[in-house]
Enzyme design. Structure first.
Site, short mmCIF file in Angstrom:
data_model
loop_
_atom_site.label_atom_id
_atom_site.label_comp_id
_atom_site.label_asym_id
_atom_site.label_seq_id
_atom_site.Cartn_x
_atom_site.Cartn_y
_atom_site.Cartn_z
N CYS A 1 0.83 -1.21 0.00
CA CYS A 1 0.00 0.00 0.00
C CYS A 1 0.86 1.26 0.00
O CYS A 1 1.35 1.68 1.05
CB CYS A 1 -0.93 0.00 1.20
SG CYS A 1 -1.96 1.47 1.31
N CYS B 1 -0.44 4.13 2.06
CA CYS B 1 -0.19 4.00 3.50
C CYS B 1 1.27 4.27 3.85
O CYS B 1 1.57 4.93 4.83
CB CYS B 1 -0.50 2.58 3.98
SG CYS B 1 -1.99 1.85 3.33
N ASP B 2 2.20 3.74 3.07
CA ASP B 2 3.60 3.68 3.50
C ASP B 2 4.58 4.51 2.66
O ASP B 2 5.76 4.58 3.01
CB ASP B 2 4.07 2.21 3.51
CG ASP B 2 3.25 1.37 4.49
OD1 ASP B 2 2.86 1.92 5.54
OD2 ASP B 2 3.00 0.19 4.20
#
Ligand code: NAP
Length: 314
Positions: A138, A141-142
């Protein structure tokens, strides 16, 4: 027959817990199956992420597991019964619907399915060992953690191109590794990627190994050319998998209408082909796949279930 519930919720990600919060506050006394690690990922995909900085209301961010614990507490506070068990089978052929878990049958007038989706992985041991240590599925997300670093994105579809393009906001270089020599992504997204000077391509290749689990960080990938079989090592700081997702819908095959990729088909909000069975979150959404959109559709499913129960049995 044991007590008939108003609603049984299956799944414990943002969609399931939001459905529980709304159902509990509507006095539906929901019963929620959280699942066990062996049968999926209780708490959903957020349990595999580190900081979540795009969930509104938390300006400082939260870790994925912290955020899910808050969701869980909020669902419990209003009277949701939480069962840390996997559902082994369902029978939606007649009312009340039957859900079986740990050898026991549970019955309900309505069902909310929020079983989510799981990112696909290559299946190599080093990928598992380095999940959360530089290997992610992701970028939203990261990606932020790769400021000034070099990363690799695996895949050639819309997700891969989208993730690669997004990662160029942080990384100095993004290398897309694709198993063929043509991207599958839509033309417009391909054009955008090809115009981006930070994105490079390794065609007809896959990742054979990610180094270095012994250091608990990503230092390099071993690339394998699928045409020649030749292996080469390339230095990198992170690896993002974008080789698709699989919806967790196996349990419902043969009972609910699924699309060719296994996503539950919904209409008019969260309605499935069976009146009284509703689906929300990533098990029915291949497009947005965000915690906030999953939570939003969980709210919709709870309202749909409440109206169904009031209408049919009120
Ligand atoms: P996808 O379209 O199924 O693409 C998966 C990619 O991963 C393909 O390029 C595939 O290679 C590759 N792949 C699959 N298994 C692999 C393996 N074991 N090893 C190496 N490579 C592997 O999945 P997606 O990109 O997640 O997209 C899913 C759906 O969401 C699509 O319908 C897409 O259009 C949509 N989507 C849309 C947007 C948007 O419009 N903004 C953004 C994201 C996703 P091959 O090409 O060789 O099959």
């Amino acid at each position: 027959m044991s007590e008939i519930q108003n609603v049984i919720i299956i799944g414990s990600g943002p969609a399931g817990f939001t459905a529980a919060i709304y159902s509990a506050r509507a006095n539906m006394k929901p019963l929620l199956f959280e699942g066990l690690a062996k049968g999926g990922q209780p708490g959903g995909q957020l349990m595999l992420t580190t900081d979540v900085e795009n969930y509104p209301g938390f300006p400082e961010g939260k870790t994925g597991p912290e955020l899910m614990e808050l969701f869980r507490q909020q669902a419990a506070r209003f009277g949701t019964t939480l069962l840390v068990q996997d559902v082994s089978s369902v029978d939606f052929s007649k009312q009340p619907f039957k859900v079986t878990s740990d050898g026991k049958d549970y019955f309900a007038k309505s069902i909310v399915i929020a079983t989510g989706a799981s990112a696909n992985w290559l299946g190599i041991p080093s990928e598992k060992a380095l999940q959360g240590y530089g290997v992610s599925a992701c970028a939203t997300c990261d990606g932020f953690f790769f400021k000034g670093k070099e990363v690799v994105v695996v895949g050639g579809g819309d997700s891969a191109v989208e993730e690669a393009t997004f990662l160029t906001k942080f990384a100095t270089k993004v290398t897309m590794v694709h198993r063929r020599e043509a991207l599958r992504a839509s033309k417009i997204m391909q054009d955008r990627a090809f115009a981006n000077k930070k994105i490079e391509y390794v065609w007809n290749s896959t990742i054979d190994e990610i180094k270095d689990p012994s250091q608990k960080k990503v230092t390099a990938v071993v690339l394998k050319n699928l045409l020649t079989g030749q292996k080469t090592e390339m230095k990198t700081d992170g690896v993002f998998m974008a080789i698709g997702h699989t919806p967790n819908s196996e349990l419902f095959k043969g009972q609910l209408d699924l699309d060719p990729k296994g996503y539950i088909k919904v209409h008019d909000g969260t309605c499935t082909n069976i009146p009284g069975v509703f689906a929300c979150g990533d098990v029915q959404d291949f497009k947005y796949r965000q915690a906030i959109t999953a939570a939003g559709s969980g709210c919709m499913a709870a309202l749909d279930a409440e109206r169904f129960v009031e209408g049919s049995h009120g």
